[in-house]
Write a protein that holds these residues in place. Structure first.
Motif, PDB file in Angstrom:
ATOM      1  N   GLN A  79     -56.966  -6.861 -58.282  1.00  0.00           N
ATOM      2  CA  GLN A  79     -57.194  -5.696 -57.403  1.00  0.00           C
ATOM      3  C   GLN A  79     -55.919  -5.174 -56.733  1.00  0.00           C
ATOM      4  O   GLN A  79     -55.869  -4.038 -56.310  1.00  0.00           O
ATOM      5  CB  GLN A  79     -58.286  -5.978 -56.363  1.00  0.00           C
ATOM      6  CG  GLN A  79     -57.953  -6.994 -55.301  1.00  0.00           C
ATOM      7  CD  GLN A  79     -58.299  -8.398 -55.782  1.00  0.00           C
ATOM      8  OE1 GLN A  79     -58.650  -8.620 -56.946  1.00  0.00           O
ATOM      9  NE2 GLN A  79     -58.202  -9.356 -54.899  1.00  0.00           N
ATOM     10  N   ASP A  80     -54.881  -6.015 -56.660  1.00  0.00           N
ATOM     11  CA  ASP A  80     -53.663  -5.499 -56.043  1.00  0.00           C
ATOM     12  C   ASP A  80     -52.546  -5.225 -57.039  1.00  0.00           C
ATOM     13  O   ASP A  80     -51.438  -4.874 -56.658  1.00  0.00           O
ATOM     14  CB  ASP A  80     -53.172  -6.483 -54.978  1.00  0.00           C
ATOM     15  CG  ASP A  80     -54.182  -6.611 -53.849  1.00  0.00           C
ATOM     16  OD1 ASP A  80     -54.763  -5.574 -53.475  1.00  0.00           O
ATOM     17  OD2 ASP A  80     -54.393  -7.737 -53.358  1.00  0.00           O
ATOM     18  N   LEU A  81     -52.855  -5.364 -58.303  1.00  0.00           N
ATOM     19  CA  LEU A  81     -51.808  -5.119 -59.299  1.00  0.00           C
ATOM     20  C   LEU A  81     -51.686  -3.633 -59.637  1.00  0.00           C
ATOM     21  O   LEU A  81     -52.641  -2.877 -59.527  1.00  0.00           O
ATOM     22  CB  LEU A  81     -52.127  -5.887 -60.595  1.00  0.00           C
ATOM     23  CG  LEU A  81     -52.090  -7.411 -60.517  1.00  0.00           C
ATOM     24  CD1 LEU A  81     -52.313  -7.983 -61.913  1.00  0.00           C
ATOM     25  CD2 LEU A  81     -50.747  -7.875 -59.967  1.00  0.00           C
ATOM     26  N   GLU A  82     -50.516  -3.250 -60.083  1.00  0.00           N
ATOM     27  CA  GLU A  82     -50.324  -1.881 -60.555  1.00  0.00           C
ATOM     28  C   GLU A  82     -51.083  -1.672 -61.856  1.00  0.00           C
ATOM     29  O   GLU A  82     -51.333  -2.626 -62.578  1.00  0.00           O
ATOM     30  CB  GLU A  82     -48.839  -1.637 -60.842  1.00  0.00           C
ATOM     31  CG  GLU A  82     -47.961  -1.649 -59.620  1.00  0.00           C
ATOM     32  CD  GLU A  82     -46.513  -1.402 -60.020  1.00  0.00           C
ATOM     33  OE1 GLU A  82     -46.290  -0.613 -60.950  1.00  0.00           O
ATOM     34  OE2 GLU A  82     -45.635  -1.991 -59.395  1.00  0.00           O
TER      35      GLU A  82
END
Ligand SMILES: Nc1ncnc2c1ncn2[C@@H]1O[C@H](COP(=O)(O)OP(=O)(O)OP(=O)(O)O)[C@@H](O)[C@H]1O
Ligand SMILES: Nc1ncnc2c1ncn2[C@@H]1O[C@H](COP(=O)(O)OP(=O)(O)OP(=O)(O)O)[C@@H](O)[C@H]1O
Ligand SMILES: O=P(O)(O)OC[C@H](O)CO
Ligand SMILES: [Mg+2]
Ligand SMILES: [Mg+2]
Lengths: 370, 293, 412, 305, 370
Positions: A79-82
């Motif tokens: 969910q926090d990855l590019e």
């Protein structure tokens, strides 16, 4: 099966959404959603406009942030990855091809950005183009392609990176009916071959029914039903699903149960049932039996208000003495006498669905559909 | 086509006022200039002599003319290029969702409201080698900056002032272009792994090539208009003719030196020059900047 | 009758002209003159050309010295002496007459705001290095400048290098020609000659002196303009028109002293040329309009008017009667009228054929050329001699074209 | 989008900041200098700090210069230019786009060509035409020999004369000869739904009614944008009003402003007055741009859709 | 029925096209066409893109000139009249409403142009609005209306002039499926009430089938068939019509007649027939009998290549041993066992169509269809 396809199939990953939610400022689009899509599964998301389908897809892709919750692709929390680090690829509604690049460049772009050497790039583009029958068009610009070709380029661009997850946001909605039908078949074939985990957003039921392993029906950011096409059609979990799927949609009207049978407003019995109190009764237009003889359950006299002849079958809008109006689809190839204005109808109990008046949830025991 | 009206004379009537205007104040003057370039005109009239190509020969063999032409070309290459490039950078920046974008979109078009002729005085002030903003630099390296002496400095000053005035229009056009790029185009590039920096080069700029082209074409002609006002209010063509562009030379020759024939001849040559520029621009770029979406 | 008069001055001179107009309009009811400023002599001339070509010229127009021949041959003006034969034209001082009269001695235009070149000094600053007199030769100027510079003065002497100052006035008072045929008085086939002799030497000297920090030009001054630089106290000496006197006096008061423009030692001082401008009567106007014009010209010629103009601006009176009246009133020694004496005396020095004036065609354009070339020499892009040679060459081309343009026209 | 665009956003902010300083710097200096006294500027040059003379200087502009009346001229020129260009190019573009005429493209080319040679390149001969707008007709008489005929029949040549110099209308007509407006409207019209014309035809509307009832109301945005643009270019145009007017009362404010710097008369230019003039002259268009900025960008999407 | 409707019905006029042709420069779009549409009849024009449908409509409306031929509306020759004098009104594909006018103004515009006094205008707009249930929206702008409401405005604008002829150029093509279905019903209802002679161009077969009194099938500017929907569906005049109408379209393959029976390429008999030589055999997907027992005509073994489940029925793509591939539509409500890969098929002779190999024209005797 090509080498490329093999690689892709191996890469398919499970997608888990764990209590994800999304709000735009004060506007809560998705309250909280948990769902798991199996590796290699083809999931179609269906739902009315504005219900959050694109939002969901974009959260998976990393184009939108989740407000809360977790997304796992394979075993990784993403969910926090590019976007580029999630292993997803996406096909957009209008394809969003780069109009200034040739087909070749469009497809190769992600590889180029990733710094993959020229020779490998060429090879992979060649393989993808061959697979999508685009080899002859590699030097054209998107503006010089037909709608179907453009879509193939968009797909080629998506799969050339060998993504674990393929996302489609209404990719067929800009095509005409005929092309749409063709593309649908191509897409199914493609999925069969490369097997990437696929999430496909559409408004079109035919697409949903034919392409999906499972259909996820959404309404106002929530899951109404997530099941196989047959289950969704045959056992709609709610009046929403029932009304949303099927064309013409399921007829739904209010009946009252006295413990022995269900009756219409005017007291006419519909079918035997132990239900008491008000319930919603649903029956699909094609399941209403016309002039059925010799069966034991009640018949109704119905007046034909309006009939539409579609060649292969007819749609009748009829009304009962009690005032209910509903639609009936006649059997394929079967045609009622032209002059008739009245029919004798029956509601075969095996085709009847019952829903709660308040919640709209299905009350029927889940039937097994093959 | 049925989307058209069949009337034959009405369109002519409708276009007539505009046509009359351009005929009277564009084509006739252009023709007049062309005509005069073959005559020796007396300033106060009363006698003009046909001299054939003499004027052209004279102008073309005049080193001053060539130097002015050279400077014009340099200005027309550098000025518009910088004006468009700077505007492009600003437009790309203002297209992002950052706090400064909003005020910038407004402020950056303010110069449109300010005439070159009235801002020239201020720029002269700013670039004054003794009291302007570069004065401290001159303190360190005496004589480093003096647009009154150094032609290159004066030229630089003109370009800076021209760019100042040229930003608004280019900025507006380019920003409008950037804003019309569909969002999915960026999303697609993001999915392809292109970060925001890379997208500028690979997606945004190529996609607004039509706008860039349009801005460049208009800038060529605009640079001439703008140059006149700035030269007249800042350098008067100096020092030593270093900023005498053709348009200013024509003005000086014709209006100060009463050399109507020479000025007219140069006018026709300038026209050819500008047209060549525009046509070259079209020939070189037009095809490559048209994309069907 | 209403008529228009166009002029080119700005600043105090413009005020003075407007005053004169108002005075004329107030003094009588028969005529009304509206005086229209054009911003500069060049623009006025350019406007007049177009106006004349379209038949809308004003009756009266002020032109500056440099346009004299262009106007004389234009066939657009009537000699004042023709329309007003009864005026005592001989009362005009010699320097003014010689510039504007025909070969037959007929005045073409009525001299108006006459000026000439003089030397200005800021005596406060000169006093600091012990100099009490305005230097009168270039040698002295340079000595003073050197000591000023040694005393840390940044800008000892300033000029703008305009040809009126560094070429025409210089050549005239040194008795040198700038062109053959007596600077063109002898015919249209003149050629420029300034690229030799003392004129060329002087210009080369200026370059050298500037490099030494003794002489400054506009662009070397913080004020950006030589007059401003002098008036602001930035520079100690300058050569300038008498027309700048009022402003200088207003800025610096009694510190300003003026004198004849400097000579090189060993040369006999000739008269300087009249500068400023004269008033021309344009053709194509009705008798009534011409009457009004005559009345206005007569008004301006009055001694009182000239004296007032001198007081306000520093331009010199152009008739002996005005000068006489000044003298009679004892004003000649008042600082306000300082230019009258110095200027008129400078104009009235004995002259020769080379100090009558400049009678060359397309001369305005030549001035642009001269400025451009010499500026490039001053800025070190070429040697001054090369600049002068090029300027001569380009100037000669202009003269030939002028000759061709006016083929068959007689020099009046 | 989930990605790290910090570096880019910082760079973009820095760039915009620099851009705004670049744009505002000269305007700021103008304003500061306008608020100083003459003495201050004589001894300090450029002013970077505010003084207290702004009002006084502005009052001087209104009492001591011709700028008030020149502002009125500018307003006339700007308004007339804006209205004129909007009207004429609207009509012309309508004729080009909506009629079945073979020469439509040619008309367009003829009009658009004006954009490639600004007035500055042809000012001398334009001046001649403005000096007598009938000169072409007179020349025609000469060339065709009609003049001789007139002389023979009437005993004198027939020559028409009408000078636009020093007239308000003459200040503006020549600068109106540009193709920008026609180009803008043409692009816009071509992006309009084609069926509108058919619908109007079915409703019985002819071309004029269509233009007035349907096209005009639908063209508001580009019309407004063009109006602003043309107002501004009319207001700021310099060379033409400079040469086409000979009296201060006929000049525009921009020309009047330039005239405030004396032409070598020996005074140190009154920079505070000049800058106050600049403030006065720029304030109206500046407000206009600042307030209508939105419409400008919207209306200027010139490229075809 | 309202007063307005009565007036309109009275006004309905016959349309006669008499050898009209149309060329754009060198491009002959309509070679020569003669046809007569009865007063009050609802004619649907159907045909592939670019076949000249819009051109035909616009010639009737007066938006395009005919190259030659005559058009009569009622008894008047109109081919040289201006649009406004022909008594036609037109509804455009995207409605072409005037976006800057209110609904009221949109509807009233033609009256205003015609110089009809204000009071009468108000009255007529009121009547039309009431009839179309638009009364509440009269002051809105088109931009503030839903797709269906916009269409009603477009119709209102057309009928307010009480035209004798109403022309529709693909008026529903911009709507989504659901709205389209609703509008279709409204249109039929409207036509029933006002009865203007109506010509309706569409690409959509369901529209054609349900709305038309008669369908005019066009191909390359020529009439392929002009008949009732049932005839067009049941007795297509050519392979073009057969392939164009029906979804999925009729299966057509080449067979050879030996005088006794028709056989496939590999010699398998299809049905008895006295035909000799090659002919094209057509059968609609829904008419192929599956697992039909006890009938006397031949059966074929077919392999299922691909199946699409649409909820209400299935579409199967199958292939025969002889290589022919075709589609079958299963009965509504009827579902074949999921795992099956082979079927036993029959082609009931009463459902078979024969066409000439060269011309594609129907060889079947025209059957009466009710
Ligand atoms: N950037 C945003 N800011 C605020 N609200 C948004 C934003 N994007 C979407 N929404 C809102 O979120 C809701 C869901 O939007 P979404 O695009 O996901 O719908 P959708 O199901 O894809 O609809 P459609 O079928 O029309 O594409 C909508 O009500 C929309 O208005
Ligand atoms: N103005 C025109 N000039 C030249 N050819 C034209 C013109 N208008 C139409 N055509 C051509 O005429 C043919 C018929 O066009 P028409 O618009 O009538 O087709 P259509 O049947 O309405 O198609 P569609 O279903 O795509 O609307 C097409 O081949 C088209 O290219
Ligand atoms: O400065 P003025 O008015 O004395 O004039 C100077 C010269 O005459 C210019 O040619
Ligand atoms: Mg969406
Ligand atoms: Mg069509």
């Amino acid at each position: 099966m090509t080498e490329l396809a093999t690689t892709l199939r191996a890469a398919a990953s499970r997608i888990q959404l764990d209590a994800i939610s999304k709000s735009y400022e004060t506007n809560e689009v998705i309250p909280s959603m948990s769902v798991e899509l199996a590796a290699g599964e083809f999931t179609v998301i269906l739902g009315p406009s504005g219900c959050g389908k694109s939002t969901l897809l974009q959260m998976i892709a990393g184009l939108e942030k989740v407000s809360s919750g977790k997304i796992r692709i394979g075993s990784q929390e993403v969910q926090d990855l590019e976007p580029k680090r999630r292993g997803c690829a996406m096909v957009f509604q209008n394809y969003a091809l780069y109009p200034h690049m040739s087909v070749r460049e469009n497809i190769a772009y992600s590889l180029k950005v990733a710094g993959i050497p020229k020779t490998e790039r060429t090879e992979r583009v060649r393989a993808v183009a061959a697979m999508l029958a685009l080899s002859d068009y590699l030097d054209r610009r998107p503006g010089q392609l037909s709608g179907g070709q453009r879509q193939r380029v968009a797909i080629g661009r998506a799969i050339v990176r060998e993504p674990a997850v393929l996302l489609f946001d209404e990719p067929l909605s800009n095509l005409d009916a005929k092309l749409r039908h063709e593309m649908r078949i191509e897409l199914a074939e493609l999925h069969r071959r490369i097997g990437a985990t696929t999430v496909f957003v559409t408004h079109d039921q035919a697409e949903a029914m034919t392409l999906a392993d499972r259909i996820l029906v959404m309404n106002k950011g929530q899951i109404e039903q997530f099941d196989t096409p047959r289950q969704v059609y045959g056992n709609p979990a709610s009046t929403f699903v029932a009304g949303f799927i099927g064309s013409p949609p399921m007829n739904i009207f209010r009946v009252r149960g006295d413990g022995a049978k269900l009756c219409l407003e005017n007291g006419e019995a519909v079918m035997p049932s132990s239900t008491t109190g008000d319930v919603l009764l649903g029956i699909r237009p094609e399941h209403v039996a016309i002039d059925a003889q010799g069966s034991s359950f009640p018949t109704f006299r119905a007046r034909i208000d309006y009939r539409e002849h579609l060649g292969s079958h007819e749609i009748l809008n009829v009304s009962l003495a009690s005032g209910e109006t509903f639609t009936i689809a006649t059997q394929l190839g079967d045609e009622l006498g032209y002059g008739r204005t009245e029919l004798e109808l029956q509601f075969p109990p095996e085709h009847i669905h019952l829903f709660d008046v308040q919640t709209g949830k299905s009350l029927s025991v889940k039937k097994k559909v093959n | 086509m049925s989307t058209l009206f069949p009337n034959r004379w009405l369109p002519l009537l409708l276009a007539a006022p505009m046509l009359a205007l351009v005929t009277l104040f564009f084509y006739i003057p252009v023709f007049q200039a062309f005509y005069w370039s073959f005559f020796l005109e007396r300033p106060f009239g009363g006698g003009s002599m046909f001299v054939g190509w003499d004027n052209h020969a004279r102008v073309l063999s005049d080193p001053q003319f060539w130097s002015a032409t050279y400077k014009t070309v340099v200005f027309m290459v550098i000025g518009p290029t910088i004006a468009v490039a700077v505007s492009l950078l600003l437009a790309v920046a203002a297209d992002r969702h950052i706090r400064l974008a909003h005020p910038a979109r407004n402020v950056l078009i303010w110069p449109k409201a300010v005439a070159g002729a009235s801002i020239g005085v201020v720029f002269n002030f700013i670039f004054n080698p003794f009291v302007g903003i570069l004065a401290p630099l001159n303190g360190l390296f005496p004589g480093l900056w003096n647009p009154g002496i150094d032609g290159a400095d004066a030229f630089t000053m003109l370009i800076i002032a021209h760019v100042w005035g040229g930003i608004p229009f280019n900025f507006m056009i380019l920003l409008a272009g950037l804003q019309s790029i569909p969002r999915t185009q960026y999303q697609a590039a993001a999915m392809d792994g292109a970060g925001p920096w890379r997208r500028i080069i690979d997606i945004q700029i190529p996609l607004i090539m039509p706008q860039i082209f349009f801005a460049m074409v208009l800038e060529y002609t605009e640079s001439i208009t703008s140059a006149f006002g700035l030269i007249d209010s800042m350098t008067q063509g100096g020092p030593g003719g270093a900023t005498t562009l053709l348009v200013y030379k024509i003005f000086v020759d014709g209006f100060r030196g009463y050399d109507l024939s020479g000025a007219a001849t140069q006018t026709t040559i300038l026209m050819v020059l500008v047209l060549l520029f525009v046509l070259a621009q079209f020939a070189l770029f037009e095809r490559s900047v048209k994309y069907e979406r | 009758t209403d008529i228009e008069f166009w002029y080119g001055n700005t600043g105090t001179a413009e005020e003075a002209i407007q005053n004169a107009c108002n005075a004329f309009n107030g003094a009588q009811d028969d005529h009304a003159v509206s005086c229209v400023g054009q911003g500069s002599y060049e623009v006025g001339m350019q406007k007049a050309i177009a106006a004349y070509r379209s038949g809308n010229s004003p009756v009266l127009i002020q032109f500056f010295d440099a346009g004299t021949l262009d106007l004389m041959l234009s066939d657009a003006v009537v000699p004042v002496q023709d329309i007003m034969p009864d005026v005592d034209w001989d009362s005009y001082i010699n320097g003014a007459r010689s510039y504007y009269e025909t070969s037959t001695g007929e005045l073409f235009s009525q001299p108006y705001n006459g000026s000439t070149l003089i030397m200005y000094a800021n005596m406060d600053q000169l006093g600091e290095v012990g100099v009490t007199e305005v230097p009168q030769t270039w040698e002295e100027v340079i000595t003073v400048a050197q000591s000023l510079k040694d005393a840390g003065h940044e800008c000892p002497f300033v000029t703008d290098g305009h040809p009126w100052r560094v070429l025409e006035q210089f050549a005239a008072r040194h008795g040198e020609p700038i062109a053959s045929n007596n600077n063109g008085y002898g015919g249209l086939d003149a050629e420029y000659l300034f690229n030799q002799g003392v004129v060329a030497e002087h210009l080369s000297n200026l370059v050298e002196w500037r490099d030494q920090g003794l002489v400054r030009l506009n662009q070397d001054t913080a004020a950006g303009n030589y007059t401003n630089a002098f008036n602001a106290g930035e520079c100690a000496m300058m050569e300038n028109s008498t027309g700048s006197y009022a402003a200088a006096y207003a800025a610096l008061g009694d510190a300003v002293e003026i004198a004849y423009a400097p000579m090189y030692e060993g040369y006999e001082r000739h008269n300087t040329l009249i500068g400023g401008a004269s008033i021309w009567t344009m053709k194509g106007h009705s008798d009534e309009e011409v009457e009004a014009a005559k009345a206005f010209l007569n008004f301006l010629r009055q001694d009182d008017q000239q004296i007032e103009f001198t007081r306000m601006t520093g331009y010199v009176p152009v008739t002996t009667s005005a000068l006489d009246q000044l003298e009679a009133e004892g004003k000649l020694d008042e600082p306000e009228f300082a230019t009258a004496r110095t200027g008129v005396e400078s104009l009235n020095m004995p002259g020769d054929d080379n100090s009558r004036g400049v009678r060359l065609g397309f001369y305005v354009q030549f001035r642009e050329i001269f400025s451009e070339e010499t500026q490039r020499a001053f800025n070190g892009e070429q040697p001054m001699q090369a600049a002068l040679d090029t300027a001569k060459m380009r100037g000669d081309e202009l003269l030939r074209r002028f000759e061709q343009t006016y083929q068959g026209v007689e020099l009046p | 989008m989930i990605e790290n665009a910090r570096s880019l956003n910082i760079a973009a902010s820095a760039l915009l900041l620099a851009g705004m300083i670049y744009i505002l710097g000269p305007l700021y200096i103008t304003l500061m200098t306008a608020s100083q006294s003459y003495q201050y500027v004589v001894s300090n040059g450029v002013a970077l700090i505010p003084g207290d003379q702004l009002l006084a200087n502005v009052v001087r502009i209104f009492t001591e210069t011709r700028i008030p009346i020149q502002l009125a001229n500018s307003l006339f020129v700007a308004l007339f230019h804006a209205v004129g260009v909007c009207a004429l190019s609207f009509l012309a573009a309508f004729a080009i786009v909506y009629f079945r005429i073979r020469y439509g493209t040619m008309i367009f080319a003829v009009i658009l060509a004006t954009n490639f040679l600004p007035l500055e390149t042809r000012v001398i001969t334009t001046y001649q035409v403005a000096a007598n707008i009938f000169s072409p007709i007179n020349a025609l008489f000469d060339v065709t020999g009609l003049t001789n005929l007139f002389v023979a029949v009437l005993g004198h040549p027939v020559q028409f004369e009408l000078s636009l110099l020093d007239t308000h209308i003459g200040l503006v007509l020549p600068i109106m000869a540009t193709g920008t407006g026609t180009f803008l409207f043409r692009q816009y019209f071509r992006s309009m739904p084609a069926d509108l014309v058919k619908a109007a035809k079915m409703d019985g509307a002819g071309p004029v009614r269509f233009m007035w009832d349907i096209l005009l109301p639908l063209t508001k945005t580009p019309l407004l944008a063009l109006f602003i643009m043309m107002f501004l270019s009319g207001w700021t145009t310099y060379l033409w009003p400079l040469v086409a007017s000979s009296t201060p009362d006929m000049q525009t404010a921009v020309v009047g402003l330039a005239r405030l710097s004396p032409d070598s008369s020996g005074e140190i230019p009154d920079y505070p007055l000049i800058m106050a003039g600049a403030v006065v002259v720029c304030i109206l268009p500046l407000l206009m741009v600042a307030m209508l900025q939105r419409f400008l960008v919207q209306g200027l999407v010139l490229t075809e859709k």
